[in-house]
Design a protein around this motif. Structure first.
Motif, mmCIF file in Angstrom:
data_model
loop_
_atom_site.group_PDB
_atom_site.id
_atom_site.type_symbol
_atom_site.label_atom_id
_atom_site.label_comp_id
_atom_site.label_asym_id
_atom_site.label_seq_id
_atom_site.Cartn_x
_atom_site.Cartn_y
_atom_site.Cartn_z
ATOM 1 N N ALA A 110 0.849 -1.200 0.000
ATOM 2 C CA ALA A 110 0.000 0.000 0.000
ATOM 3 C C ALA A 110 0.881 1.246 0.000
ATOM 4 O O ALA A 110 2.002 1.230 0.503
ATOM 5 C CB ALA A 110 -0.899 0.008 1.231
ATOM 6 N N THR A 111 0.348 2.326 -0.571
ATOM 7 C CA THR A 111 1.197 3.501 -0.735
ATOM 8 C C THR A 111 1.056 4.504 0.401
ATOM 9 O O THR A 111 1.708 5.529 0.400
ATOM 10 C CB THR A 111 0.868 4.211 -2.056
ATOM 11 N N ALA A 112 0.183 4.201 1.360
ATOM 12 C CA ALA A 112 -0.021 5.157 2.450
ATOM 13 C C ALA A 112 1.106 5.052 3.472
ATOM 14 O O ALA A 112 1.805 4.052 3.537
ATOM 15 C CB ALA A 112 -1.351 4.871 3.137
ATOM 16 N N GLN A 113 1.270 6.122 4.263
ATOM 17 C CA GLN A 113 2.216 6.048 5.358
ATOM 18 C C GLN A 113 1.643 5.166 6.450
ATOM 19 O O GLN A 113 0.485 5.301 6.815
ATOM 20 C CB GLN A 113 2.451 7.448 5.917
ATOM 21 N N PRO A 114 2.442 4.273 6.987
ATOM 22 C CA PRO A 114 1.915 3.358 8.002
ATOM 23 C C PRO A 114 1.642 4.089 9.314
ATOM 24 O O PRO A 114 2.355 5.014 9.670
ATOM 25 C CB PRO A 114 3.051 2.341 8.179
ATOM 26 N N GLU A 115 0.588 3.652 10.006
ATOM 27 C CA GLU A 115 0.297 4.237 11.311
ATOM 28 C C GLU A 115 0.348 3.205 12.418
ATOM 29 O O GLU A 115 0.479 3.537 13.584
ATOM 30 C CB GLU A 115 -1.072 4.917 11.289
ATOM 31 N N SER A 116 0.222 1.931 12.030
ATOM 32 C CA SER A 116 0.365 0.894 13.042
ATOM 33 C C SER A 116 1.098 -0.287 12.437
ATOM 34 O O SER A 116 1.311 -0.342 11.226
ATOM 35 C CB SER A 116 -1.009 0.437 13.547
ATOM 36 N N LEU A 117 1.488 -1.209 13.300
ATOM 37 C CA LEU A 117 2.242 -2.372 12.831
ATOM 38 C C LEU A 117 1.398 -3.275 11.951
ATOM 39 O O LEU A 117 1.914 -4.134 11.254
ATOM 40 C CB LEU A 117 2.766 -3.174 14.023
ATOM 41 N N LEU A 118 0.088 -3.075 12.005
ATOM 42 C CA LEU A 118 -0.779 -3.945 11.214
ATOM 43 C C LEU A 118 -1.158 -3.301 9.885
ATOM 44 O O LEU A 118 -1.959 -3.840 9.129
ATOM 45 C CB LEU A 118 -2.029 -4.299 12.025
ATOM 46 N N ASP A 119 -0.577 -2.135 9.599
ATOM 47 C CA ASP A 119 -0.845 -1.482 8.319
ATOM 48 C C ASP A 119 -0.006 -2.105 7.216
ATOM 49 O O ASP A 119 1.132 -2.494 7.447
ATOM 50 C CB ASP A 119 -0.492 0.009 8.407
ATOM 51 N N PRO A 120 -0.591 -2.176 6.016
ATOM 52 C CA PRO A 120 0.216 -2.611 4.882
ATOM 53 C C PRO A 120 1.143 -1.479 4.446
ATOM 54 O O PRO A 120 0.774 -0.314 4.513
ATOM 55 C CB PRO A 120 -0.817 -2.910 3.801
ATOM 56 N N VAL A 121 2.351 -1.822 4.040
ATOM 57 C CA VAL A 121 3.283 -0.797 3.566
ATOM 58 C C VAL A 121 4.001 -1.287 2.313
ATOM 59 O O VAL A 121 3.951 -2.456 1.974
ATOM 60 C CB VAL A 121 4.372 -0.473 4.610
ATOM 61 N N ARG A 122 4.661 -0.337 1.667
ATOM 62 C CA ARG A 122 5.495 -0.676 0.529
ATOM 63 C C ARG A 122 6.935 -0.288 0.887
ATOM 64 O O ARG A 122 7.171 0.780 1.432
ATOM 65 C CB ARG A 122 5.023 0.104 -0.695
ATOM 66 N N THR A 123 7.875 -1.167 0.621
ATOM 67 C CA THR A 123 9.273 -0.822 0.873
ATOM 68 C C THR A 123 9.887 -0.250 -0.395
ATOM 69 O O THR A 123 9.309 -0.348 -1.477
ATOM 70 C CB THR A 123 10.091 -2.055 1.294
#
Lengths: 294, 296, 231, 283
Positions: free
Chosen positions: A225-238
């Motif tokens: 996901a392209t959003a900034q993460p807010e919690s450890l359970l958020d999807p992120v992109r490296t």
């Protein structure tokens, strides 16, 4: 025979050229990325790329969320893997009886051979559903899932380095502490941990490098996901996953150019780690490291 | 109180061990559970009959629903990468260990360390952009086996350099002195005395390099691997590879059969890599023994 | 005169793997004396010493048969009967090695480490003990200004005296010395021997040495080991 | 040296086996594939992922018949397909959207539309919510509706699954279903139709969108304003999110590429397209 000797003798120059060639290629990687990313530096200010959000529909091409994502995953995986590795190194070198220690050591060595893509594969089918149901938040593709797998990926490297550096502590010192009545815990606290400081730092840095450079685990289980993460359970992109995903984009677009920014950042990060490692005073350990570990 | 701390230490170390072993057991068990049942000729050759499989091996028949092209692709990749990187790695390793000195040595080995640290996706990106650049000059060049092989060679080069270098440097100086006292030139010393002694060390580097080349996905993903291509006929063809097959299946299998194939592929790759890594030590011991004591 | 025993070794045999290093040794050592064990190298002297504080257990693949008794504060204790924990035993039976082995830390920390491990956390008490033990070891004047420097920077003789001081800081009843002077030069040997003689009042010393002249100089009694047996 | 001799001794045998198998391999068939027999060469295809099932099937058929032909099929998305064929990196670039006139002009593309496809919204089979209004859909994808309970489903967070920028499916969906509304940046991003389907298949709380060719009974297709995304509804025009599937070439083509394109429009080709859940379009 003398013919071969002749070749090698005159081949000193050849050997030099080969070496210089390797050096040239290493540097040209960086140069290439800078050149190809150049339009980025000129047309769009580079600092915008580094600080903005990613929303191509609205004309934002920032990779800041991916930097956050990378750091979040790497940090969490190190936090998980460090105690795990230390525990296992202590088990192998100090606590377990020889047969069991040898077995665990073997298993750890074998783990270094497990392909990354297999961690990702098993992660998708085993870990992701588990995280999704257990934590009941979103998709299960998250920082946590990726970090858990990544921790497993980098632990063997750390464990092997830790064990090596424990083994490098002179037997005479171990005997000295034993003769003073030090028990295992005290040996660990007063001798092994301080004595293996550099080794432990080396292991940590090597593991950080591996974690930073990993693509497949993040790409497969972090959700991208392209959003900034807010919690450890958020999807992120490296950063690495961003390169893998966007490299399929139109070559002339700004989107495509951003992957060179990612490349440059990754290159500089890992180069910093390498330089730090290089200037650690670690003597004996270093040659041991070069021989068997990566 | 001390006793409590001791117990805590034992307990937490034990937990760490169990966690690690549990994770490994879970991972391999899961793959074995799902992968073993599909392990067989059908996994590799699809619905082909035994007779046709012979044709496949001689490129007279095409496998469309099996792992065979991916296995061949991976082997070709490893071959390409190694045949390029091995001479370079050996050469540079020998140079750094035996010839280079002072600042040059520091600088060169530092650069190889840097290269070793570069993430594989960045090396893939380099290979890919180099191809794009070359494509604009010579329009026939596209991402292909050649590019992937060369990029992978770049990936494994530092391992080979470093293992060669340290294997040579770890040899006792007495060896060099002895050879010199016998009147050997430096080149002769290297070829006849040092390299045979260092071979076990170098060998372990080679195995490590094979393993890396076989398992890496990020590099080839950017430089020419595709989901369906069959066996490449030339260096300029696209190709399939095991790790990419696994990645591809994991994200987009469309039915149970494809998923099963994915598990099979993962198991095959796991077995190959683990055998390579654990077998290396064994062969290494044997090889050095033969070399040093079993001369014919 | 009644000789009070401090250590008694009874029917000790020692195996390293298949190899028998000591066979059926029985001997006792008197309290507050310096007892010497001599013998050629490889005769098992150091091994015999290590059966007393069970240090051989730190190395894998070895096995012991027989008993070792020591008297701590008048109480008889069988070393191999788990009447006493291993760390406690080693605090009561100090040991000094052939090659000085200061730990990679400061002089001061080398000395306080055994205190910390024994649970003595009081800083003032630690400082006090360090000072007195260094004085006993004739080392105080030499190292006072550099207490917080790396112990490995001391000379060989100084390092060995530091190691003896480190062993003495827990006030052991027995001090095992494994060829404590063989790696040192003549001047240093003399200083160490003086130190050992001065320690005799406070504890019993068991010293392994292959230097017969030294044995004559310092030891009250001596036994010789030949190929793992008493002569 | 000796080893080499031993190996070379095997060569005639190898030769024999090779020739024998070659004889067995070439059988004569007379149908739509006949044009490929005897031809050789390499054909590279990349781009749209909705095309992949059809492309793979046809490539397999051709390669099985004419073993001298190699066809590689890669994904990457419509944007990549157009770009790669334009740059000459591949022979056929697929796209799930019509290339823009800009792209057509710049590269001199020739477009072949061989199928009609819809983009359907999909959710997990176990999801009770299987019908949405267009405005609900827009609210979901923009991230304003966050929980299935707001739509009468279970009390679980909605997992959005979307595609990357290169995707033609995304572009069509964004334009026609979302009417160019926002897609939340919290959405998971996958890189193909296949990956989309498997993401939704594995996550009971996911919602995504995919080519009709990928819809089957493993996932649930969501009816949009009461109209189910089916072939029939696409054909009749009742379902609005419709697009053509294109195969693009750079300039006019000949040889293998031409044969391949022709096969797409042949009877056998159209059968395959229909079987893969798409509506074949005549040339």
């Amino acid at each position: 025979m003398s013919g071969t000797l002749q070749v090698v003798f005159s081949g000193r120059r050849l050997l030099f050229l080969v070496t210089a060639g390797g050096v040239f290629v290493t540097l040209s990687i960086l140069v290439f990325m800078i050149v190809l990313g150049l339009p980025l530096f000129t047309s769009n200010s580079f600092s915008l790329i580094l600080t903005q959000d990613w929303a191509p529909d609205r004309g934002f091409f920032g990779i800041f969320p991916f930097i956050c994502g990378t750091l979040a995953i790497v940090t969490l995986s190190l936090l998980l893997a460090f105690p795990l590795s230390l525990g296992n190194a202590v088990l192998i070198h100090l606590l377990l009886p020889p047969v069991a220690a040898k077995f665990l050591h073997r298993v750890v060595k074998m783990m270094t051979g497990i392909p990354t893509v297999i961690y990702g594969f098993v992660g998708i089918f085993l870990l992701v559903p588990f995280v999704r149901e257990w934590f009941d938040s979103g998709s299960g593709m998250s920082i946590l899932s990726a970090a858990l797998l990544l921790a497993l990926l980098i632990s063997p490297t750390m464990i092997l380095v830790f064990v090596e550096s424990f083994a490098a502590i002179p037997k005479s010192q171990v005997r000295a502490v034993a003769a003073l009545g030090g028990n295992l815990r005290q040996k660990l606290i007063y001798l092994y941990l301080p004595g293996a400081q550099n080794g432990i730092l080396t292991g940590l840095l090597l593991a950080t490098g591996r974690a930073l450079g990993d693509t497949m685990i993040a790409l497969m289980v972090a959700g991208n996901a392209t959003a900034q993460p807010e919690s450890l359970l958020d999807p992120v992109r490296t950063l690495t996953a961003h390169i893998a995903l966007v490299m399929a984009a139109d070559f002339d677009s700004i989107e495509f150019k951003t992957i060179f920014a990612c490349g440059i950042i990754l290159y500089l990060w890992t180069a910093t780690l390498t330089l730090t490692l290089r200037f650690l005073p670690y003597g004996v350990l270093k040659s041991r490291l070069n021989r068997g570990l990566s | 109180m001390n006793r409590v701390y001791d117990c805590l230490l034992y307990f937490s170390a034990g937990i760490c061990g169990l966690l690690l072993l549990g994770a490994v057991a879970g991972l391999t068990g899961f793959l074995l559970w799902h992968g073993l049942p599909v392990l067989g000729l059908e996994l590799f050759f699809g619905s082909l009959k035994i007779g046709e499989i012979v044709d496949v091996i001689f490129l007279q028949q095409v496998v469309v629903d099996g792992l065979w092209p991916a296995v061949v692709g991976t082997c070709l990749l490893v071959l390409m990468a190694l045949s390029t990187a091995l001479p370079l790695g050996l050469g540079a390793g020998i140079y750094l260990a035996e010839y280079a000195g002072g600042k040059a040595k520091t600088l060169f080995s530092l650069t190889f360390d840097l290269l070793a640290g570069v993430p594989s996706i960045v090396i893939g990106l380099f290979g890919f952009s180099l191809t794009l650049y070359l494509h604009r000059q010579f329009s026939s060049l596209t991402p292909c086996l050649l590019i992937s092989g060369l990029s992978l060679a770049l990936l494994v080069l530092p391992y080979l350099v470093r293992t060669t270098q340290t294997a040579l440097e770890d040899l006792p100086d007495s060896l060099r002195l002895t050879a010199a006292a016998l009147g050997a030139e430096k080149s002769a010393t290297i070829i006849l005395v040092l390299l045979p002694q260092a071979l076990p060390g170098i060998f372990s580097g080679v195995v490590l390099a094979i393993g890396r080349a076989a398992e890496d996905t990020a590099v080839i993903m950017l430089t020419g691997v595709v989901a369906t291509a069959g066996i490449p006929r030339s260096l300029f063809d696209n190709y399939e590879a095991l790790p990419f097959y696994i990645f591809y299946t994991a994200s987009q299998f469309s039915d149970q059969h494809e998923l099963q194939q994915g598990f099979g592929a993962a198991l095959v790759l796991l077995i190959i890599c683990v055998l390579l890594f654990t077998g290396a030590g064994l062969i290494r011991k044997k090889a050095s023994y033969r070399l040093l004591y079993h001369s014919k | 005169m009644i000789v009070e025993k401090i250590v008694e070794i009874k029917n000790i045999s020692f195996f390293y793997g298949e190899r028998q290093v000591l066979s059926n040794i029985s001997i006792s050592f008197a309290k507050q004396t310096i007892s010497a064990i001599t013998g050629a190298s490889g005769s098992g002297k150091s091994t015999l010493l290590s059966t007393i504080n069970r240090l051989w257990e730190e190395v894998g693949g070895a096995r012991v048969e027989g008993r070792v008794k020591i008297w701590l504060e008048g109480q008889e204790i069988d070393v191999y009967e788990r009447q006493i924990s291993l760390p406690e035993l080693r605090r009561k039976v100090g040991m000094v090695f052939q090659i000085p082995n200061p730990l990679p830390m400061s002089i001061y920390k080398n000395l306080t480490l055994p205190l910390k491990m024994a649970g003595i956390k009081n800083r003032d008490l630690q400082r006090e003990k360090v000072e007195s033990v260094l004085k006993d070891a004739f080392l105080w004047s030499e190292v006072e200004p550099r207490l917080h420097e790396d112990a490995r920077n001391l000379s060989g003789g100084q390092q060995q005296r530091l190691c003896i001081a480190r062993a003495m800081i827990l006030e052991p009843e027995v001090l095992l010395l494994d060829e404590p002077t063989s790696s040192l030069d003549e001047g240093a040997v003399f200083e160490i021997e003086n130190l050992l003689l001065s320690l005799k009042e406070r504890c019993s010393l068991l010293m392994v040495s292959h230097d017969l002249a030294q044995v004559r100089r310092v030891a009250d009694s001596a036994v010789e080991l030949v190929a793992g047996s008493l002569q | 040296m000796k080893k080499l001799m031993r190996v070379s001794g095997w060569l005639p045998v190898l030769f024999l086996v090779l020739n024998l198998s070659f004889l067995l391999g070439t059988k004569v068939w007379a149908d739509d594939l006949a044009g490929f027999v005897g031809k050789s060469g390499t054909l590279r295809i990349s781009g749209g992922t909705a095309h992949i099932p059809v492309m793979k099937e046809i490539a397999g058929l051709i390669m099985k018949r004419a073993t001298e032909i190699r066809i590689s099929v890669a994904g990457g998305g419509s944007g990549l397909g157009i770009k790669q064929v334009g740059e000459g990196l591949v022979d056929i670039g697929n796209s799930g959207r019509k290339p823009t006139s800009n792209e057509v002009q710049k590269y001199g593309l020739i477009l072949y539309r061989w199928a009609l496809d819809g983009v359907g919204v999909i959710v997990n089979k176990d999801n009770p919510v299987q019908s949405l209004s267009q405005s609900q859909l827009q609210e979901i994808f923009s991230g304003r509706i966050k929980n299935w309970s707001q739509l009468g489903g279970v009390d679980k967070k909605i997992t959005l699954v979307s595609r990357d920028q290169a995707s033609g499916t995304r572009k069509v969906f964004w334009k026609k279903a979302l009417e160019k509304g926002d897609i939340s940046s919290r959405a998971l991003v996958v890189s193909s139709n296949g990956a989309m389907k498997s993401a939704v298949l594995h996550n009971p709380y996911a919602i995504g969108y995919a080519s009709l060719g990928f819809l089957d009974d493993t996932v649930a297709a969501v009816a949009l304003d009461g109209v189910a995304p089916t072939l029939a509804n696409v054909r009749s025009g009742a379902y609005p999110v419709v697009r053509g599937l294109f195969s693009n070439t750079k300039g006019s083509v000949s040889g293998l590429t031409k044969e391949f394109i022709n096969f797409l429009y042949s009877q056998k080709g159209q059968e395959i397209i229909l079987r893969k859940g798409l509506i074949p379009v005549a040339q």
